[in-house]
Design an enzyme around this catalytic site. Sequence first.
Site, short mmCIF file in Angstrom:
data_model
loop_
_atom_site.label_atom_id
_atom_site.label_comp_id
_atom_site.label_asym_id
_atom_site.label_seq_id
_atom_site.Cartn_x
_atom_site.Cartn_y
_atom_site.Cartn_z
N GLN A 80 0.83 -1.21 0.00
CA GLN A 80 0.00 0.00 0.00
C GLN A 80 0.87 1.25 0.00
O GLN A 80 1.86 1.34 0.73
CB GLN A 80 -0.93 0.00 1.22
CG GLN A 80 -1.96 -1.11 1.19
CD GLN A 80 -2.99 -0.95 0.09
OE1 GLN A 80 -3.26 0.17 -0.36
NE2 GLN A 80 -3.56 -2.05 -0.35
N TYR A 102 -5.91 -12.59 -3.94
CA TYR A 102 -4.99 -11.52 -4.36
C TYR A 102 -4.22 -11.04 -3.12
O TYR A 102 -4.11 -9.84 -2.85
CB TYR A 102 -5.74 -10.35 -5.00
CG TYR A 102 -6.73 -10.73 -6.08
CD1 TYR A 102 -6.32 -10.89 -7.39
CD2 TYR A 102 -8.07 -10.92 -5.78
CE1 TYR A 102 -7.23 -11.23 -8.39
CE2 TYR A 102 -8.99 -11.26 -6.76
CZ TYR A 102 -8.57 -11.41 -8.06
OH TYR A 102 -9.48 -11.75 -9.05
N GLU A 135 -2.02 -15.81 -4.30
CA GLU A 135 -1.35 -14.71 -5.01
C GLU A 135 -0.61 -15.28 -6.21
O GLU A 135 0.03 -16.34 -6.10
CB GLU A 135 -0.39 -14.00 -4.06
CG GLU A 135 0.58 -13.05 -4.69
CD GLU A 135 -0.08 -11.92 -5.45
OE1 GLU A 135 0.32 -11.67 -6.59
OE2 GLU A 135 -1.01 -11.30 -4.89
N ASP A 184 -8.91 -8.57 -2.60
CA ASP A 184 -8.38 -7.24 -2.88
C ASP A 184 -7.80 -7.26 -4.30
O ASP A 184 -6.58 -7.31 -4.48
CB ASP A 184 -7.31 -6.88 -1.85
CG ASP A 184 -6.74 -5.47 -2.04
OD1 ASP A 184 -7.29 -4.72 -2.86
OD2 ASP A 184 -5.73 -5.15 -1.38
N CYS A 192 -9.88 -0.47 -5.14
CA CYS A 192 -9.24 0.83 -5.33
C CYS A 192 -9.78 1.57 -6.55
O CYS A 192 -9.27 2.64 -6.90
CB CYS A 192 -7.72 0.69 -5.44
SG CYS A 192 -7.17 -0.36 -6.80
#
Length: 422
Positions: free
Chosen positions: A242, A274, A298, A351, A378
């Site tokens: 992040q 993710y 992932e 995410d 996002c």
Amino acid sequence: MPESSGARPEVGDELELEVGDVAHGGVFVARADERVVFVSDAAPGEVVRARITQVKRSFARAVALDVVDRAHEARRAHVWPEADITRDPELRPGGAEFGHLRPDAQRELKRRVVTDALARFGGVTRDVEVASTAGDADGDGTGWRTRVTLHVDEHGTVGPYAARSHRVIPVERLPLAVDAIDALADRHRTARGPGRLEFTAASEGEALVRPVPDRGRATRAGVVRERVGAREFDVDQDGFWQVHRDAAATLVGAVGAAIDPELLDPRAPNLDLYGGVGLLATSFADVGGADVRVETVESARAATEHARRNLAGLPGASAVTARVDRYLEHLGRDSGAAARDAFGRATIVLDPPRSGAGGAVVRSLVELGPAQIVYVACDPVAFARDVGTFRELGYEPGGILAFDLFPSTHHVECVATLRPVR
């Protein structure tokens, strides 16, 4: 109201435009002869002189040159002087689309974008407030970026790209960056190009810079250590983390709050999709204890290897390297009745990248039938589209939170809980 010229706008034309509401992408809606014009560096209600930069069949783009009338009450000198409206648009760096407005006005614009996207693409009528982080509550929208990429042109000039361009713009400062990166970048005004410089400021240690040439071998990425509360996370210097200095802690807390503890079964096949280096997987432990079963998925092998080490103190956690869509397809294809019953008790956190999870992933998740899904997004439009698909398939959103984790830009982070309609 500004008068129409009666002619179709062309690239390079300068028009007087009355600015309407905000649109997704950090631009504002105006009209020229019934054609929609998306104007940057403006604000709702203003009358601006703008230059047309692109013309498509159904819309055009423009950039504001100056405010002719009714300047927005929240307008201010841009926090990045080189991006101010007084500067030639071709010399304005990109990446700080809302820096000409006070932070409270920025959050209001983001609230409108999220609310509108949910209504138009998700079929959800919900007024979602956008909250600042605790560290930004009284800030001016600067000093938060812990990752910055500057580009190097063939002449060795270092800087960000101009908005919607690959032209490198030299700048005196990087006001959105944390101080350590701003100071380090000041010592790298020129470099061997073409290529880019990747700056990183981790929670522990000094700021780092990594040269990445367009041709030839890049400097090997190192490993940096991030701290979130009492936990530490190793992540590759060029890996995903992040960007906002407080984002990791904010999202771990938000995801933990979004998980209903009564629906969290510690023995169910809970998933963190993710999952990167395992950051959000720790939310399961925060809610249900260290023994809660959770597998983080992932596609980047290096991130998965870090996740295994980062989550080593949580006995119930595991990490696998796989593309999320293929992983879910495998589960759906090979799961028997007992496994399907177990997934019916599962909690899933996802995410996805900015483009969203997409219809195939959403359908695969719904087929597993988890007890609750926590979606971290996002991009509000991609998020709203996925919410719409979930709703069509029987999952309704409960609480929806939004956070201003990208001050002075148009980006906004959302966290939503989805549960099946019984």
